[in-house]
Design a protein around this motif. Structure first.
Motif, mmCIF file in Angstrom:
data_model
loop_
_atom_site.group_PDB
_atom_site.id
_atom_site.type_symbol
_atom_site.label_atom_id
_atom_site.label_comp_id
_atom_site.label_asym_id
_atom_site.label_seq_id
_atom_site.Cartn_x
_atom_site.Cartn_y
_atom_site.Cartn_z
ATOM 1 N N ILE A 175 -37.608 -4.958 -3.185
ATOM 2 C CA ILE A 175 -36.654 -4.076 -3.875
ATOM 3 C C ILE A 175 -36.591 -2.716 -3.056
ATOM 4 N N VAL A 176 -35.499 -2.622 -2.655
ATOM 5 C CA VAL A 176 -34.969 -1.544 -1.775
ATOM 6 C C VAL A 176 -33.894 -0.415 -2.350
ATOM 7 N N SER A 177 -33.612 0.672 -1.426
ATOM 8 C CA SER A 177 -32.662 1.381 -2.441
ATOM 9 C C SER A 177 -31.594 1.771 -0.992
ATOM 10 N N THR A 178 -30.266 1.339 -1.229
ATOM 11 C CA THR A 178 -29.530 1.517 0.103
ATOM 12 C C THR A 178 -28.688 2.788 -0.030
ATOM 13 N N ALA A 179 -28.798 3.338 -1.363
ATOM 14 C CA ALA A 179 -27.992 4.534 -1.743
ATOM 15 C C ALA A 179 -28.709 5.568 -2.684
ATOM 16 N N ARG A 180 -28.537 5.796 -3.724
ATOM 17 C CA ARG A 180 -29.063 7.017 -4.640
ATOM 18 C C ARG A 180 -30.558 6.536 -4.508
ATOM 19 N N LYS A 181 -31.235 7.807 -4.754
ATOM 20 C CA LYS A 181 -32.839 7.586 -4.771
ATOM 21 C C LYS A 181 -33.305 7.326 -6.140
ATOM 22 N N ASN A 182 -34.687 6.766 -5.985
ATOM 23 C CA ASN A 182 -35.269 6.302 -7.312
ATOM 24 C C ASN A 182 -36.695 6.508 -7.089
ATOM 25 N N ILE A 183 -36.949 8.002 -7.622
ATOM 26 C CA ILE A 183 -38.309 8.564 -7.624
ATOM 27 C C ILE A 183 -38.688 8.480 -8.858
ATOM 28 N N GLU A 184 -38.557 7.850 -9.892
ATOM 29 C CA GLU A 184 -39.297 7.507 -11.225
ATOM 30 C C GLU A 184 -40.000 6.560 -11.057
ATOM 31 N N ASP A 185 -41.228 6.448 -11.852
ATOM 32 C CA ASP A 185 -42.109 5.232 -12.133
ATOM 33 C C ASP A 185 -41.343 4.393 -13.156
ATOM 34 N N ASN A 186 -40.397 3.648 -12.717
ATOM 35 C CA ASN A 186 -39.453 2.802 -13.899
ATOM 36 C C ASN A 186 -39.438 1.460 -13.481
ATOM 37 N N LEU A 187 -40.198 1.010 -12.231
ATOM 38 C CA LEU A 187 -39.914 -0.410 -12.021
ATOM 39 C C LEU A 187 -40.936 -1.406 -12.717
ATOM 40 N N LYS A 188 -41.785 -1.009 -13.395
ATOM 41 C CA LYS A 188 -42.526 -2.161 -14.010
ATOM 42 C C LYS A 188 -41.950 -3.212 -14.771
ATOM 43 N N PRO A 189 -41.053 -2.787 -15.539
ATOM 44 C CA PRO A 189 -40.201 -3.971 -16.393
ATOM 45 C C PRO A 189 -39.639 -5.043 -15.287
ATOM 46 N N THR A 190 -39.155 -4.501 -14.537
ATOM 47 C CA THR A 190 -38.640 -5.410 -13.276
ATOM 48 C C THR A 190 -39.728 -6.202 -12.628
ATOM 49 N N ILE A 191 -40.595 -5.816 -12.257
ATOM 50 C CA ILE A 191 -41.922 -6.243 -11.498
ATOM 51 C C ILE A 191 -42.489 -7.333 -12.595
ATOM 52 N N ASP A 192 -42.598 -6.876 -13.721
ATOM 53 C CA ASP A 192 -42.999 -7.855 -14.707
ATOM 54 C C ASP A 192 -41.922 -9.053 -14.761
ATOM 55 N N LEU A 193 -40.668 -8.920 -14.949
ATOM 56 C CA LEU A 193 -39.596 -10.022 -15.014
ATOM 57 C C LEU A 193 -39.857 -10.739 -13.892
ATOM 58 N N LEU A 194 -40.002 -10.270 -12.741
ATOM 59 C CA LEU A 194 -39.919 -11.274 -11.208
ATOM 60 C C LEU A 194 -41.223 -11.944 -11.380
ATOM 61 N N TRP A 226 -33.193 -7.054 -3.282
ATOM 62 C CA TRP A 226 -32.748 -6.573 -4.575
ATOM 63 C C TRP A 226 -32.539 -5.019 -4.468
ATOM 64 N N CYS A 227 -31.286 -4.507 -4.418
ATOM 65 C CA CYS A 227 -30.988 -3.113 -4.255
ATOM 66 C C CYS A 227 -31.210 -2.374 -5.617
ATOM 67 N N VAL A 228 -32.201 -1.530 -5.809
ATOM 68 C CA VAL A 228 -32.697 -0.725 -6.953
ATOM 69 C C VAL A 228 -31.584 -0.090 -7.931
ATOM 70 N N ARG A 229 -30.615 0.367 -7.176
ATOM 71 C CA ARG A 229 -29.609 1.152 -7.929
ATOM 72 C C ARG A 229 -28.263 1.338 -7.032
ATOM 73 N N GLY A 230 -27.286 1.901 -7.711
ATOM 74 C CA GLY A 230 -26.022 2.218 -6.893
ATOM 75 C C GLY A 230 -25.965 3.461 -6.603
ATOM 76 N N GLY A 231 -24.817 4.105 -7.155
ATOM 77 C CA GLY A 231 -24.569 5.607 -6.702
ATOM 78 C C GLY A 231 -23.623 5.654 -5.443
ATOM 79 N N TYR A 232 -24.070 6.358 -4.331
ATOM 80 C CA TYR A 232 -23.211 6.153 -3.187
ATOM 81 C C TYR A 232 -24.078 6.487 -1.964
ATOM 82 N N GLY A 233 -23.934 5.911 -0.727
ATOM 83 C CA GLY A 233 -24.551 5.747 0.288
ATOM 84 C C GLY A 233 -24.883 4.389 1.083
ATOM 85 N N THR A 234 -24.425 3.431 0.601
ATOM 86 C CA THR A 234 -24.510 2.049 1.306
ATOM 87 C C THR A 234 -23.697 2.059 2.574
ATOM 88 N N VAL A 235 -22.295 2.519 2.154
ATOM 89 C CA VAL A 235 -21.598 2.611 3.287
ATOM 90 C C VAL A 235 -21.998 3.585 4.613
#
Length: 298
Positions: free
Chosen positions: A15-34, A78-87
């Protein structure tokens, strides 16, 4: 098109970010899912980085993505979120090892940059929900991603929409976020629509700009060679003080109504909870009639 290897239990997803930051501790549901799917999880170095709006500098984001692409133990990114910055990082990436050992790139919205760049390289990718959206994603959205990753049957049957154009078509699915597709025209990552089925969706755009983007696709010849169109969610659109006079779907219809091809409106994908997975680069059949629409991936 090259299909990356499907996942198996025990594989690792980065899980990485190519664009907007993700500084919150919010990935436990995704980790549990995987982990519930029998997969392992590696968090990239960009998760938690804070550089104004972005998840680190361009160099940091590019280095993290490059590391996951080149790591043979990583089977999907798996990109963590969108926003802007991948380009801002796409031209810093070296796809040499990735071409030799492709893996699934997953995400939507700003990740459209990667989807179309990979499509021009002849490699399939997954337009699907992202980690930050998992807590509110529907079961259908999550299950469709699982099906795509593990090579289960992927097809959708939908109720008809009043704007739909009836017909049948088969072709390679391309596309993504309309604003990103518009911004990529003229670049090495531009969408190739000739003989394809185009998917589009968008968020938070002014209605007149939706018309501007559709006109640009039309004038660049992106619509005339299509075999079909799938229109996803056009979410939270904005209008000016003087109204444009059409909603987003009506604007799209104004620009495609002369095309003699099947068109599906309100497909469940985009910036909505029910964001169903789509395999870009894959041959897909669509059938639209007065009762229902069907989308079937080969």
């Amino acid at each position: 098109m090259i299909t990356p290897p499907y996942l198996q239990k025990g594989d690792t997803v980065a899980i990485v970010s190519t664009a907007r930051k993700n500084i919150e501790d919010n990935l436990k549901p995704t980790i549990d899912l995987l982990e519930g799917w029998g997969l392992n999880v590696k968090l990239g170095k960009t998760i938690g980085l804070d550089y104004y709006q972005l998840a680190g500098t361009d160099e940091q984001r590019a280095a993290d993505f490059q590391e996951q692409m080149d790591n043979p133990n990583i089977k999907a990114i798996w990109c963590v979120r969108g926003g802007y910055g991948t380009v801002k990082i796409i031209d810093k990436l070296d796809f040499t090892k990735f071409r030799q050992n492709p893996k699934w790139i997953i995400g939507f919205s700003d990740v459209t940059v990667l989807h179309n760049h990979l499509n021009r390289m002849g490699i399939e990718s997954l337009h699907a929900t992202m980690p930050v959206a998992i807590p509110r994603a529907t079961d259908e959205a999550k299950n469709s991603l699982c099906a795509a990753l593990f090579n289960d049957k992927l097809e959708y049957t939908l109720d008809c929409d009043a704007l739909n154009h009836n017909g049948k078509a088969k072709g390679e699915l391309v596309g993504g976020n309309l604003s990103i597709l518009y911004s990529l025209l003229g670049s090495e990552s531009a969408v190739d629509c000739n003989g394809k089925i185009l998917f589009i969706e968008d968020l938070d755009e002014y209605l007149y700009h939706v018309d501007r983007m559709m006109m640009n696709l039309k004038r660049n010849g992106c619509l005339s060679g299509l075999k079909g169109i799938i229109v996803g969610a056009m979410t939270e659109m904005k209008d000016n003080e003087i109204p444009w006079g059409r909603n987003a779907l009506e604007i799209i219809e104004d620009n495609v109504k002369g095309l003699d091809i099947p068109i599906i409106y309100n497909f469940p994908a985009g910036h909505i909870r029910d964001n169903r997975a789509l395999i870009f680069g894959r041959q897909v059949s669509i059938e639209v009639n007065d009762k229902e629409s069907k989308v079937v991936f080969e």
